[in-house]
Design an enzyme around this catalytic site. Structure first.
Site, PDB file in Angstrom:
ATOM      1  N   THR A 157       0.873  -1.181   0.000  1.00  0.00           N
ATOM      2  CA  THR A 157       0.000   0.000   0.000  1.00  0.00           C
ATOM      3  C   THR A 157       0.903   1.223   0.000  1.00  0.00           C
ATOM      4  O   THR A 157       1.989   1.184   0.574  1.00  0.00           O
ATOM      5  CB  THR A 157      -0.864  -0.019   1.287  1.00  0.00           C
ATOM      6  N   ARG A 190     -14.965  -6.405  -0.296  1.00  0.00           N
ATOM      7  CA  ARG A 190     -14.288  -5.954   0.923  1.00  0.00           C
ATOM      8  C   ARG A 190     -13.559  -4.626   0.695  1.00  0.00           C
ATOM      9  O   ARG A 190     -12.897  -4.427  -0.325  1.00  0.00           O
ATOM     10  CB  ARG A 190     -13.283  -7.025   1.356  1.00  0.00           C
ATOM     11  N   ASP A 205      -8.980  -0.084   5.172  1.00  0.00           N
ATOM     12  CA  ASP A 205      -8.901   1.205   5.869  1.00  0.00           C
ATOM     13  C   ASP A 205      -8.432   2.349   4.979  1.00  0.00           C
ATOM     14  O   ASP A 205      -8.688   3.518   5.286  1.00  0.00           O
ATOM     15  CB  ASP A 205      -7.939   1.089   7.056  1.00  0.00           C
ATOM     16  N   GLY A 219      -1.399  -1.566   6.657  1.00  0.00           N
ATOM     17  CA  GLY A 219      -1.414  -2.741   7.526  1.00  0.00           C
ATOM     18  C   GLY A 219      -2.729  -3.476   7.375  1.00  0.00           C
ATOM     19  O   GLY A 219      -3.429  -3.314   6.375  1.00  0.00           O
TER      20      GLY A 219
HETATM   21  N1  ASP Z   1      -4.376  -1.417   4.701  1.00  0.00           N
HETATM   22  C1  ASP Z   1      -4.574  -2.090   3.457  1.00  0.00           C
HETATM   23  C2  ASP Z   1      -5.919  -2.769   3.484  1.00  0.00           C
HETATM   24  O1  ASP Z   1      -6.271  -3.351   4.481  1.00  0.00           O
HETATM   25  C3  ASP Z   1      -3.525  -3.097   3.141  1.00  0.00           C
HETATM   26  C4  ASP Z   1      -2.109  -2.698   3.436  1.00  0.00           C
HETATM   27  O2  ASP Z   1      -1.840  -1.605   3.887  1.00  0.00           O
HETATM   28  O3  ASP Z   1      -1.202  -3.520   3.197  1.00  0.00           O
HETATM   29  O4  ASP Z   1      -6.600  -2.749   2.495  1.00  0.00           O
END
Ligand code: ASP
Length: 334
Positions: A197, A225, A228, A249
């Site tokens: 991300t 889905r 965040d 995350g």
């Molecule tokens: N936060 C992102 C999500 O849950 C994924 C990531 O940051 O790796 O979609």
């Protein structure tokens, strides 16, 4: 004292006190143990992070707004196949790419967010258009793409986002998921397959903050889905009175804990420094809840934090003569 001297020394004092224009970026957090990438791969990641820092910083240096710096840096990372945003996004359970992004202006607290996009080349640009050209904050799916068309935002064929590496990761993840027991599924699959991300926070010469985040989400996500990254207050938040945050995350935890807003709220209401607030949110609250990931945080005085409770986080900062890019925990030998 002669008025000219008074004016000149006031100007000097103001210049000395002016916080330095700053950009901080991340390219995702996760189980990034040393040895996971070859030296050549590490160099490629760092080169792209460095390029994004330079491009964002150049905007700030010529007096441009923090929002432009954030958009510029993120769009460059979206265009790179290395990161899980734009080109190179991870695959859903059905083998598709679905992109989410958001942006927030710390001066006005205006925000824009998009989710479930399949054809928008740079989701961060559409998030900004939602913020600036519509009365809404969040748009999803087909409707968001219709708005993109109206706004002249670049659309691409869905195959544009596909890279061989991500496709292989997807196939591996699918295999593991099919073999895993129900209990194993959530932890194993969610932990292993989410990297890259991207996000940026910036402080401009006028003292304005901005934050933005863009992602392909998590490998094997299903049923529309949304994580965040496009949720204001969870993955992205900016307010000139406290701080600007972009997160990465395990999104479900970041949503439940409203991570980005909580950090800024602890600064605003609790009088904490961004270091203290981030430590509490990432190393106490997120850790205790069982989630993992990290954040970049920038304060109006130019202080910043890049912190995570995962093994690593692609990250970088540029401020005055200082420029750093790192991947692993030990920043001294990144
Ligand atoms: N936060 C992102 C999500 O849950 C994924 C990531 O940051 O790796 O979609």
């Amino acid at each position: 004292m002669h008025p000219i001297f008074i004016a000149a020394s006031a100007l000097l004092a103001a210049a000395e006190a002016a916080p330095p224009v700053t950009i901080v970026i991340h390219g995702g957090a996760g189980a990034l143990e040393r040895g996971r990438y070859s030296p050549a791969e590490e160099a490629a990641y760092k080169a792209r992070l460095s390029e994004a820092l330079d491009a964002g910083y150049a905007v700030l240096e010529r007096g441009g707004p923090a929002l432009d710096a954030v958009e510029t840096a993120i769009a460059l990372l979206e265009d790179s196949p290395l990161f899980n945003a734009g080109k190179g996004a991870v695959f859903t359970y059905e083998g598709k790419n679905e992109l989410d992004a958001s942006v927030m202006d710390g001066r006005t607290k205006a925000a824009g967010a998009v989710a479930g996009l399949r054809h928008v080349k740079n989701p961060i640009r559409l998030a900004r258009a939602v913020m600036e050209k519509s009365p809404h904050v969040m748009m999803i799916g087909d409707g968001a793409e219709e708005f993109a068309k109206e706004q002249g935002i670049a659309l691409v064929k869905s195959s544009y986002f596909r890279t061989e590496k991500r496709w292989r990761d997807y196939k591996d993840a699918l295999k593991k998921a099919k073999e895993a027991t129900a209990a194993e599924k959530e932890s194993a699959v969610a932990r292993d397959f989410k990297y890259g991300t991207v996000g940026a926070v910036a402080l401009d010469a006028k003292g304005n903050l901005a934050a933005g985040t863009s992602t392909g989400g998590m490998t094997l996500k299903r049923y529309g889905r949304v994580g965040d990254a496009p949720i204001i207050g969870a993955g992205t938040f900016a307010d000139n009175r406290s701080c600007a945050v972009s997160a990465t995350g395990w999104g479900e935890y970041f949503i439940r804990l409203t991570i980005a807003r909580d950090i800024c709220a602890q600064v605003e209401y609790g009088g904490k420094s961004i270091e203290e607030a981030t430590r509490d949110v990432i190393h106490a609250r997120l850790q205790q809840s069982g989630g993992d990931g990290g954040v970049i945080v920038l304060a109006p005085d130019g202080s910043f934090v890049m912190d995570f409770n995962s093994a690593g986080m692609f990250r970088g900062v540029k401020q005055g003569g200082r420029k750093e890019v790192a991947i692993y925990r030990d920043a001294a030998t990144p």
